[in-house]
Design a protein around this motif. Structure first.
Motif, PDB file in Angstrom:
ATOM      1  N   ASN A 177       0.682  26.957  -7.946  1.00 37.11           N
ATOM      2  CA  ASN A 177       1.420  26.867  -6.685  1.00 37.11           C
ATOM      3  C   ASN A 177       0.586  27.510  -5.594  1.00 37.11           C
ATOM      4  O   ASN A 177      -0.521  27.999  -5.850  1.00 37.11           O
ATOM      5  N   PHE A 205      11.849  28.650  -8.034  1.00 35.22           N
ATOM      6  CA  PHE A 205      10.604  27.928  -8.299  1.00 35.22           C
ATOM      7  C   PHE A 205      10.758  26.944  -9.452  1.00 35.22           C
ATOM      8  O   PHE A 205      10.341  25.779  -9.358  1.00 35.22           O
ATOM      9  N   ILE A 241      -2.161  20.532  -7.500  1.00 40.92           N
ATOM     10  CA  ILE A 241      -0.844  20.990  -7.039  1.00 40.92           C
ATOM     11  C   ILE A 241       0.176  19.865  -7.164  1.00 40.92           C
ATOM     12  O   ILE A 241       1.301  20.065  -7.643  1.00 40.92           O
ATOM     13  N   PHE A 300       3.742  19.525  -9.649  1.00 44.55           N
ATOM     14  CA  PHE A 300       5.093  19.203  -9.193  1.00 44.55           C
ATOM     15  C   PHE A 300       5.600  17.878  -9.767  1.00 44.55           C
ATOM     16  O   PHE A 300       6.792  17.705 -10.004  1.00 44.55           O
ATOM     17  N   HIS A 307       5.700  28.908   0.858  1.00 43.57           N
ATOM     18  CA  HIS A 307       6.146  28.715  -0.526  1.00 43.57           C
ATOM     19  C   HIS A 307       7.669  28.634  -0.600  1.00 43.57           C
ATOM     20  O   HIS A 307       8.225  27.713  -1.226  1.00 43.57           O
ATOM     21  N   THR A 350      -1.877  24.475   1.072  1.00 45.75           N
ATOM     22  CA  THR A 350      -2.360  25.321  -0.018  1.00 45.75           C
ATOM     23  C   THR A 350      -3.881  25.392  -0.033  1.00 45.75           C
ATOM     24  O   THR A 350      -4.463  26.478  -0.100  1.00 45.75           O
TER      25      THR A 350
END
Length: 448
Positions: A33, A106, A240, A244, A388, A408
């Protein structure tokens, strides 16, 4: 003394990782993340490794460190250890202030499905319009760049001229710089990333074609000025997205996402230096290792050694809007530029040098002294944590995920402090996200 420095460094690093986990929800590389990325790919490479090596005298051979005293080498190590602890502590305090259960939030976001809305034809219309935008911006950038550094390097085979063209292309762009910096550097990678997400959700010929076009456009955009890092970061952004999309990734997949950017960096350095691909790997004094683990930190000890006694020019005005700087008669030359001119004056004179950018604590010292060193880790941490928290509290839409990935890999703790202090890395991406999201919401409702 050296043994004590190493033991303390190991202990602080372990504690820091635990604190960062409490701050972001996971520090597993397989659940990468924005916070864990900053630690593993920014803080470790731009600060931690070199700070320890410099403090124990292992880098005394480097010519740039000849002017740095032993006391400064030790002091910068101490401040680096301080930053490893204070940054996650500020993030944890931010979570407490907002009442966020970060571990629950998260993992809930990680396991949520991608949120797609609107008609099929509407989503395809969005992709076509965005693809045309990306192609148009790339053509505009190329037309308004006198000499494209990538062409000079690959076609003409002149790495020295390509380095000069790289500086000229940045400082003497012939078009509207905002089109290049905003739509080129920010929007084009986002378009490629969002089209990748749509391809992963629906693997048909249309999505494959759109992604292929946007990916190639993005590769050309991020590599046209022969900077090595942007293309590596661009590829890492897909790690990333995969986290996800797949609710975490396998070790094998993560290794691919790490090895591919490293391979691209090695190819880039072998093309622009006198060292071959192999020597870049096996020669620890090569440009690859030096730029990755050493030079990015050197700005910090150089700043503490040179400012304010040797380089007396004030730099606290850097980052403030230009109309304020002009009205107050402030200097706006970056400390990184002043350090480059002091340490490598020949590179500035012949046009091959620009900035001596590095670990954000260096600019914090140069601009604001000890106050900057004390508050900088907390400010950097709060800015990163705010992004975040914002994203994991929102629906998992392709555009927001794409912007999250972009931001990011745009976090550059190895490129100064004012970018975080004045939110320069954040404001324009957020503005562009809201604009593009508004357009998307209108277009996806389109029906035959």
């Amino acid at each position: 003394m050296n043994a004590l420095i190493i033991i303390i460094s190991i202990g602080v690093t372990i504690l820091s990782i635990r604190l960062f986990k409490m701050a972001c929800g996971s520090m597993s590389p397989l659940k990468l993340n924005t916070v864990s990325y900053v630690f593993y790919f920014q803080i470790v490479t731009s600060g931690l490794v070199a700070s320890v090596l410099l403090a124990i005298g292992a880098l005394d051979y480097h010519p740039d460190m000849e002017i740095v005293s032993d006391s400064v080498k030790l002091e910068t190590w101490i401040w680096t250890m301080y930053s490893l602890i204070s940054m996650p502590l500020a993030m944890i305090a931010f979570n407490k202030f907002l009442g966020v259960n970060i571990n629950e939030s998260f993992h809930k976001y990680l396991n949520a499905p991608v949120s797609l809305s609107g008609s099929t034809i509407g989503n395809q219309l969005v992709q076509v319009c965005f693809s045309l935008l990306a192609i148009s911006v790339l053509i505009y950038v190329f037309i308004n760049t006198k000499r494209i550094p990538l062409y000079t390097l690959i076609v003409e085979g002149d790495p020295e001229q390509a380095n000069i063209d790289r500086i000229v292309s940045r400082r003497e762009f012939g078009g509207i710089i905002y089109i290049k910096n905003l739509f080129g550097i920010i929007v084009i990678p986002v378009i490629a990333s969002s089209s990748y997400i749509l391809l992963r959700k629906n693997r048909n010929w249309f999505n494959f074609l759109i992604f292929s076009i946007n990916f190639m456009v993005a590769i050309l955009m991020v590599s046209h000025d022969v900077q090595k890092a942007p293309i590596a970061f661009f590829i890492l952004g897909f790690a990333i997205l995969e986290v996800f999309l797949s609710k975490g990734i396998s070790l094998r997949t993560m290794l691919w996402f790490v090895c591919l950017p490293i391979g691209l960096l090695l190819i880039g350095y072998s093309l622009t230096t006198d060292h071959s691909f192999g020597s870049q790997i096996f020669n620890f004094s090569s440009a690859f290792y030096g730029r990755t683990f050493l030079v990015g930190y050197f700005t910090f000890p150089l700043s503490m050694e040179l400012f304010p006694e040797i380089i007396t020019q004030q730099t606290y005005g850097v980052g403030i809007p230009s109309f304020i700087i002009n009205s107050l008669n402030l200097d706006a030359v970056e400390s990184a530029r002043l350090i480059k001119a002091y340490v490598h004056p020949d590179s500035i004179a012949n046009g091959t040098g620009n900035l001596y950018s590095g670990f954000y604590m260096g600019e914090a010292w140069a601009n604001y002294g000890y106050l900057g060193l004390v508050i900088a880790p907390a400010i950097v941490g709060l800015v990163i944590q705010a992004v975040h928290l914002y994203v994991i509290k929102k629906p998992k839409t392709p555009l927001l995920m794409a912007f999250y990935a972009l931001i990011t890999v745009k976090w550059l703790v190895g490129a100064g402090f004012t970018n975080f202090l004045y939110l320069k890395l954040l404001l324009w991406p957020l503005f562009l996200f809201f604009v593009l999201n508004f357009i998307v919401q209108k277009l996806i409702q389109f029906k035959k």
